[in-house]
Design a protein around this motif. Structure first.
Motif: not given
Length: 358
Positions: A215-240
């Protein structure tokens, strides 16, 4: 039954690795080693060919806590590279960073046990989005990274924020970093040096409290014109996003996580042990929410007087959304994270107000 048949049953899930280990101890060592090496090689080739990068596969395996398995991934990465051209420089850099640790070699039974368990684990890993072409496949367009001098200045400011014991000083450094990032993005949008396109990057999110950190990563990404998809089963977020934006998102997220952990440890000293987990979760949720608010406020403040750039920024946002939708056409919006500790929530917001964003 031969060693290959036994290992194939492990790969298919018909036989547990511990049961297989009992059977294989009675088979000739050379036959077992050959069959096991072949099975591991097939799994690694499948995963590397289906989107997995060296760093993230190594991280996924290392999270399981067996250093022998982490070593096997590092060795397999180097083996996979042999004779394969061309090699994307990003893939090569990740492979070079995976150093096999020195030390006494583990005994053969320990290696056999770890290898069989790894075969069973690797078969469960799915195909994922190809972000960097694997060695031996045609290279795609290379991302356009940001000005290294700007990134170095941001990195230096955040390092100061992480090192100081004074919250107000840390907050000053962090705010400066985000202001610098916002101004640089405005300059890039106003006078783009090259025709850039959105990219994606996977960023590891470590336990515990993975969803709150995501959620913190998503907040930082959203403020910088990026989007995230969180994959909890794999332990990473994909940042676009555009690659220069993803660079600063990764820098900011890493630094803010360090600052959050330090503030959380400081504030949890008087929390009862039974409430500690709720406090930490609530702290991280509040921290992420408040950091996102502060980052967006900084960006909006820096954009004042640049209304002519808003259509360009909107176009960039649309392109980022389109890139994410192509890669993940069936995403599910995450449920809101629970806040079970008012003390943790208030402490997290206060710590976010202190955090250095510059």
């Amino acid at each position: 039954m031969g060693a290959r048949d036994i290992i194939d049953r492990v790969r298919s899930g018909e036989l547990g690795h511990e049961d297989a280990l009992d059977v294989l101890t009675g088979v000739a060592a050379a036959e077992v080693d050959t069959a096991l090496a072949s099975a591991l090689r097939a799994e690694f080739e499948r995963l590397f060919g289906n989107g997995w990068q060296p760093a993230e596969l190594h991280r996924a395996v290392a999270r399981r806590g067996n250093p022998i398995q982490a070593r096997l991934v590092a060795d397999a990465t180097r083996d996979f590279l042999r004779g394969r051209e061309p090699v994307d420089e990003r893939w090569q850099a990740q492979a070079d960073a995976l150093r096999t640790p020195e030390g006494r070699k583990p005994d053969r039974i320990a290696v056999l046990d770890a290898s069989l368990d790894l075969v069973a684990e690797l078969r469960r890993l799915p195909r994922i989005e190809v972000l960097i072409p694997a060695p031996g496949t045609p290279l795609t367009s290379v991302p356009h990274h940001g000005d290294q001098r700007i990134l170095d200045r941001v990195r230096a400011l955040l390092a100061k924020a992480e090192s100081t014991d004074f919250p107000a000083e840390a907050e000053t450094y962090s705010a400066k970093a985000q202001e610098l990032i916002a101004r640089y993005r405005i300059e890039m949008v106003a006078a783009p040096a090259v025709d850039v396109v959105p990219f994606a990057r996977r960023i590891g999110v470590d336990h515990p409290y993975e969803s709150e950190k995501a959620g913190l990563l998503d907040a930082v990404a959203g403020a910088n014109t990026c989007r995230t998809v969180w994959s909890p089963e794999l332990g990473f977020s994909t940042v676009f996003g555009f690659d220069a934006d993803i660079d600063v998102v990764e820098l900011l997220y890493t630094s803010l996580l360090v600052q959050a952990n330090r503030a959380m440890v400081r504030d949890e000293k008087n929390v009862r042990k039974a409430r500690l987990k709720a406090f930490r979760r609530s702290f991280l949720v509040a921290y992420g929410v408040r950091v996102g608010e502060r980052l967006r406020e900084t960006v909006e403040r820096e954009l004042t007087g640049h209304d002519h750039l808003l259509p360009v920024l909107r176009t960039r946002e649309v392109k980022v959304h389109e890139a994410m939708d192509r890669a993940f056409p069936r995403t599910v919006r995450a449920r809101g994270r629970r806040v079970d500790s008012l003390e943790g929530w208030e402490s997290g917001r206060a710590a976010a107000d202190e955090a250095e964003l510059r």
